[in-house]
Design a protein around this motif. Sequence first.
Motif, PDB file in Angstrom:
ATOM      1  N   SER A 105       0.813  -1.223   0.000  1.00 42.67           N
ATOM      2  CA  SER A 105       0.000   0.000   0.000  1.00 42.67           C
ATOM      3  C   SER A 105       0.844   1.271   0.000  1.00 42.67           C
ATOM      4  O   SER A 105       0.330   2.355  -0.268  1.00 42.67           O
ATOM      5  CB  SER A 105      -0.938   0.009   1.206  1.00 42.67           C
ATOM      6  N   ALA A 106       2.145   1.164   0.264  1.00 44.77           N
ATOM      7  CA  ALA A 106       3.025   2.340   0.265  1.00 44.77           C
ATOM      8  C   ALA A 106       3.332   2.811  -1.154  1.00 44.77           C
ATOM      9  O   ALA A 106       3.741   3.952  -1.365  1.00 44.77           O
ATOM     10  CB  ALA A 106       4.319   2.026   0.995  1.00 44.77           C
ATOM     11  N   VAL A 107       3.114   1.960  -2.154  1.00 42.79           N
ATOM     12  CA  VAL A 107       3.369   2.315  -3.550  1.00 42.79           C
ATOM     13  C   VAL A 107       2.174   3.126  -4.044  1.00 42.79           C
ATOM     14  O   VAL A 107       1.054   2.632  -4.086  1.00 42.79           O
ATOM     15  CB  VAL A 107       3.568   1.056  -4.426  1.00 42.79           C
ATOM     16  N   VAL A 108       2.422   4.400  -4.403  1.00 43.45           N
ATOM     17  CA  VAL A 108       1.335   5.287  -4.809  1.00 43.45           C
ATOM     18  C   VAL A 108       1.665   5.952  -6.148  1.00 43.45           C
ATOM     19  O   VAL A 108       2.819   5.995  -6.569  1.00 43.45           O
ATOM     20  CB  VAL A 108       1.050   6.365  -3.742  1.00 43.45           C
ATOM     21  N   VAL A 109       0.631   6.475  -6.794  1.00 46.64           N
ATOM     22  CA  VAL A 109       0.796   7.165  -8.062  1.00 46.64           C
ATOM     23  C   VAL A 109       1.785   8.312  -7.889  1.00 46.64           C
ATOM     24  O   VAL A 109       1.724   9.062  -6.916  1.00 46.64           O
ATOM     25  CB  VAL A 109      -0.565   7.685  -8.586  1.00 46.64           C
ATOM     26  N   GLY A 110       2.706   8.422  -8.829  1.00 40.53           N
ATOM     27  CA  GLY A 110       3.701   9.490  -8.799  1.00 40.53           C
ATOM     28  C   GLY A 110       5.036   9.073  -8.220  1.00 40.53           C
ATOM     29  O   GLY A 110       6.015   9.810  -8.319  1.00 40.53           O
ATOM     30  N   ASP A 111       5.107   7.880  -7.625  1.00 40.64           N
ATOM     31  CA  ASP A 111       6.378   7.392  -7.074  1.00 40.64           C
ATOM     32  C   ASP A 111       7.293   6.896  -8.180  1.00 40.64           C
ATOM     33  O   ASP A 111       6.834   6.307  -9.164  1.00 40.64           O
ATOM     34  CB  ASP A 111       6.147   6.248  -6.081  1.00 40.64           C
ATOM     35  N   ARG A 112       8.602   7.119  -8.029  1.00 45.58           N
ATOM     36  CA  ARG A 112       9.611   6.559  -8.919  1.00 45.58           C
ATOM     37  C   ARG A 112       9.966   5.178  -8.375  1.00 45.58           C
ATOM     38  O   ARG A 112      10.301   5.058  -7.197  1.00 45.58           O
ATOM     39  CB  ARG A 112      10.876   7.418  -8.927  1.00 45.58           C
ATOM     40  N   ILE A 113       9.858   4.135  -9.213  1.00 44.75           N
ATOM     41  CA  ILE A 113      10.151   2.797  -8.723  1.00 44.75           C
ATOM     42  C   ILE A 113      11.007   2.020  -9.716  1.00 44.75           C
ATOM     43  O   ILE A 113      11.077   2.344 -10.898  1.00 44.75           O
ATOM     44  CB  ILE A 113       8.875   1.978  -8.397  1.00 44.75           C
ATOM     45  N   GLY A 114      11.645   1.003  -9.179  1.00 48.73           N
ATOM     46  CA  GLY A 114      12.277  -0.044  -9.959  1.00 48.73           C
ATOM     47  C   GLY A 114      11.527  -1.308  -9.593  1.00 48.73           C
ATOM     48  O   GLY A 114      11.205  -1.533  -8.424  1.00 48.73           O
ATOM     49  N   ILE A 115      11.204  -2.127 -10.575  1.00 50.89           N
ATOM     50  CA  ILE A 115      10.384  -3.311 -10.300  1.00 50.89           C
ATOM     51  C   ILE A 115      10.936  -4.503 -11.070  1.00 50.89           C
ATOM     52  O   ILE A 115      11.443  -4.348 -12.179  1.00 50.89           O
ATOM     53  CB  ILE A 115       8.899  -3.027 -10.654  1.00 50.89           C
ATOM     54  N   ALA A 116      10.873  -5.667 -10.455  1.00 56.29           N
ATOM     55  CA  ALA A 116      11.316  -6.906 -11.087  1.00 56.29           C
ATOM     56  C   ALA A 116      10.185  -7.923 -10.985  1.00 56.29           C
ATOM     57  O   ALA A 116       9.575  -8.079  -9.928  1.00 56.29           O
ATOM     58  CB  ALA A 116      12.564  -7.450 -10.398  1.00 56.29           C
ATOM     59  N   ALA A 117       9.909  -8.586 -12.110  1.00 66.19           N
ATOM     60  CA  ALA A 117       8.850  -9.597 -12.146  1.00 66.19           C
ATOM     61  C   ALA A 117       9.315 -10.767 -12.996  1.00 66.19           C
ATOM     62  O   ALA A 117      10.180 -10.619 -13.850  1.00 66.19           O
ATOM     63  CB  ALA A 117       7.576  -8.992 -12.745  1.00 66.19           C
ATOM     64  N   TRP A 118       8.720 -11.923 -12.746  1.00 64.89           N
ATOM     65  CA  TRP A 118       8.989 -13.075 -13.597  1.00 64.89           C
ATOM     66  C   TRP A 118       8.025 -13.019 -14.759  1.00 64.89           C
ATOM     67  O   TRP A 118       6.808 -12.941 -14.581  1.00 64.89           O
ATOM     68  CB  TRP A 118       8.813 -14.366 -12.828  1.00 64.89           C
ATOM     69  N   ALA A 119       8.568 -13.072 -15.969  1.00 61.14           N
ATOM     70  CA  ALA A 119       7.762 -13.036 -17.191  1.00 61.14           C
ATOM     71  C   ALA A 119       7.620 -14.459 -17.709  1.00 61.14           C
ATOM     72  O   ALA A 119       8.384 -14.901 -18.550  1.00 61.14           O
ATOM     73  CB  ALA A 119       8.426 -12.126 -18.220  1.00 61.14           C
ATOM     74  N   ASP A 120       6.651 -15.168 -17.187  1.00 64.54           N
ATOM     75  CA  ASP A 120       6.486 -16.580 -17.553  1.00 64.54           C
ATOM     76  C   ASP A 120       5.318 -16.802 -18.505  1.00 64.54           C
ATOM     77  O   ASP A 120       4.816 -17.902 -18.648  1.00 64.54           O
ATOM     78  CB  ASP A 120       6.317 -17.437 -16.300  1.00 64.54           C
ATOM     79  N   GLY A 121       4.872 -15.751 -19.163  1.00 68.29           N
ATOM     80  CA  GLY A 121       3.761 -15.880 -20.091  1.00 68.29           C
ATOM     81  C   GLY A 121       2.426 -15.532 -19.461  1.00 68.29           C
ATOM     82  O   GLY A 121       1.464 -15.271 -20.162  1.00 68.29           O
ATOM     83  N   GLY A 122       2.334 -15.529 -18.150  1.00 70.42           N
ATOM     84  CA  GLY A 122       1.106 -15.160 -17.457  1.00 70.42           C
ATOM     85  C   GLY A 122       1.182 -13.708 -17.011  1.00 70.42           C
ATOM     86  O   GLY A 122       1.981 -12.929 -17.533  1.00 70.42           O
ATOM     87  N   PRO A 123       0.371 -13.348 -16.025  1.00 74.06           N
ATOM     88  CA  PRO A 123       0.451 -11.977 -15.519  1.00 74.06           C
ATOM     89  C   PRO A 123       1.828 -11.726 -14.900  1.00 74.06           C
ATOM     90  O   PRO A 123       2.470 -12.652 -14.396  1.00 74.06           O
ATOM     91  CB  PRO A 123      -0.650 -11.899 -14.461  1.00 74.06           C
ATOM     92  N   LEU A 124       2.276 -10.498 -14.974  1.00 75.45           N
ATOM     93  CA  LEU A 124       3.586 -10.146 -14.419  1.00 75.45           C
ATOM     94  C   LEU A 124       3.445  -9.913 -12.915  1.00 75.45           C
ATOM     95  O   LEU A 124       3.038  -8.838 -12.476  1.00 75.45           O
ATOM     96  CB  LEU A 124       4.139  -8.900 -15.116  1.00 75.45           C
ATOM     97  N   ASP A 125       3.737 -10.955 -12.135  1.00 81.52           N
ATOM     98  CA  ASP A 125       3.696 -10.844 -10.677  1.00 81.52           C
ATOM     99  C   ASP A 125       5.028 -10.287 -10.197  1.00 81.52           C
ATOM    100  O   ASP A 125       6.085 -10.888 -10.414  1.00 81.52           O
ATOM    101  CB  ASP A 125       3.449 -12.218 -10.028  1.00 81.52           C
ATOM    102  N   ALA A 126       4.968  -9.138  -9.551  1.00 84.47           N
ATOM    103  CA  ALA A 126       6.188  -8.478  -9.081  1.00 84.47           C
ATOM    104  C   ALA A 126       6.847  -9.302  -7.995  1.00 84.47           C
ATOM    105  O   ALA A 126       6.183  -9.807  -7.088  1.00 84.47           O
ATOM    106  CB  ALA A 126       5.859  -7.086  -8.561  1.00 84.47           C
ATOM    107  N   ARG A 127       8.151  -9.452  -8.089  1.00 81.77           N
ATOM    108  CA  ARG A 127       8.925 -10.147  -7.061  1.00 81.77           C
ATOM    109  C   ARG A 127       9.546  -9.132  -6.103  1.00 81.77           C
ATOM    110  O   ARG A 127       9.604  -9.348  -4.909  1.00 81.77           O
ATOM    111  CB  ARG A 127      10.030 -10.989  -7.698  1.00 81.77           C
ATOM    112  N   TRP A 128      10.058  -8.031  -6.678  1.00 87.85           N
ATOM    113  CA  TRP A 128      10.714  -6.994  -5.885  1.00 87.85           C
ATOM    114  C   TRP A 128      10.294  -5.631  -6.393  1.00 87.85           C
ATOM    115  O   TRP A 128      10.174  -5.411  -7.591  1.00 87.85           O
ATOM    116  CB  TRP A 128      12.239  -7.081  -6.009  1.00 87.85           C
ATOM    117  N   VAL A 129      10.098  -4.692  -5.461  1.00 92.53           N
ATOM    118  CA  VAL A 129       9.806  -3.304  -5.800  1.00 92.53           C
ATOM    119  C   VAL A 129      10.720  -2.432  -4.959  1.00 92.53           C
ATOM    120  O   VAL A 129      10.785  -2.587  -3.735  1.00 92.53           O
ATOM    121  CB  VAL A 129       8.331  -2.928  -5.506  1.00 92.53           C
TER     122      VAL A 129
END
Length: 152
Positions: A105-129
């Motif tokens: 819930s701390a991630v809000v519109v306007g924040d600068r982020i770096g995000i990592a997700a597994w791209a396995d063909g399904g939805p991109l579930d974030a692993r790290w933010v």
Amino acid sequence: MRIWMKAAATTATALALGGIGAGIANAEPSGAPAAGAHPHHPGEHVEFSKNTKKHGTVTVDLQRGVVTAVNGSAVTVKSKDGYSQTYTLTPTTHVRKDKQKSQDSAVVVGDRIGIAAWADGGPLDARWVRDHGAAPAQPAPSAPITPAPSGS
């Protein structure tokens, strides 16, 4: 005399090869990074494969940008180059904001982020933010300079 000439030739060859090696080591890369890119992170969005002990080979999707939308657990990120992607924050997503462990819930519109997700063909579930807080305000466009009337 012959030994001295052989030693001189060997030394000259070693220096020449050393110079070539130094030239190669100091050469500019053939592809320049994108404008404004960090020297160790040349892009705003990248995918690569990684072999893990637990999950085998996985494709990792990395993106840096600004959060443009938050809808429940879905977060949309837009990079400077215009690339936009939506990621799902799950209970296993590791979120860090301002260098401390945080909640989704701390991630809000306007924040600068770096995000990592597994791209396995399904939805991109974030692993790290990694949330760096609010993006700096964009400067307002300046008004054009109007020349003074002639005869002044």
